[in-house]
Design a protein around this motif. Sequence first.
Motif, PDB file in Angstrom:
ATOM      1  N   ASP A 168      56.769  82.516 107.342  1.00 46.16           N
ATOM      2  CA  ASP A 168      57.979  82.282 106.509  1.00 46.16           C
ATOM      3  C   ASP A 168      58.106  80.808 106.210  1.00 46.16           C
ATOM      4  OD1 ASP A 168      58.088  85.102 106.119  1.00 46.16           O
ATOM      5  OD2 ASP A 168      59.708  85.375 107.345  1.00 46.16           O
TER       6      ASP A 168
ATOM      7  N   LEU B 204      63.800  79.689 109.414  1.00 50.13           N
ATOM      8  CA  LEU B 204      64.487  79.230 108.075  1.00 50.13           C
ATOM      9  C   LEU B 204      65.802  78.674 108.260  1.00 50.13           C
ATOM     10  CD1 LEU B 204      62.652  81.512 105.492  1.00 50.13           C
ATOM     11  CD2 LEU B 204      62.164  79.202 105.980  1.00 50.13           C
TER      12      LEU B 204
ATOM     13  N   SER C 262      57.896  78.548 102.726  1.00 55.19           N
ATOM     14  CA  SER C 262      59.131  78.176 102.048  1.00 55.19           C
ATOM     15  C   SER C 262      59.015  76.652 101.918  1.00 55.19           C
ATOM     16  CB  SER C 262      60.181  78.283 102.924  1.00 55.19           C
ATOM     17  OG  SER C 262      60.179  77.321 104.052  1.00 55.19           O
TER      18      SER C 262
END
Length: 187
Positions: free
Chosen positions: A70, A141, A74
């Motif tokens: 992830d 994140l 990103s």
Amino acid sequence: MSLQKLLYYVQAWHLAITDEPLFEEEIQAWRDGPVVYDVWSTRKSQATRRAAAQNVDEVDLDDLASDLIDLVLSVYGSMSGEELSVLTHVERPWQEARGDLPPEAGCSNVISPDSMARFYRAHRRLGGRTATDLATVGVHLHQPTSSGPVDIDAILRSLDDDSADVGDERWGGANLDPGEHATRVDA
């Protein structure tokens, strides 16, 4: 082409953070950038690029791997395959694997996992954090916080009335003894 470069970045960051590969397949230093040959070979046919043709039942990712994917997506996911290729070409692991080959030369030399780990540990940040930071505090994140405007009046009302009036106490009611040599300053 983007898939190959994203796999490279996931593997490189996993190595930098854990000293362990995320997957066992070698990454080669092709002319257009890093390539996982087994993935390229499987996906070169148009039929295997459709979601229905992909078998993901055997994929079992732990939280670290899932969070790392992830985070890599990103950071790098909005770049085109060409942009990712240019980026990998200026980084040491790809350059070391290719050696003195001219840019247009074909190549299947393996990019060293040790080279990837060392380079990303020492020279890159992912989501603003070093590999050491990610290994220490975890891979996740950053979630934007939108707490809205701060209501100062509400904060002041919530304070205890006794603590709001410090009176003549030099240290604001903190129960600190200024000592016998302190000079009192009145406002």
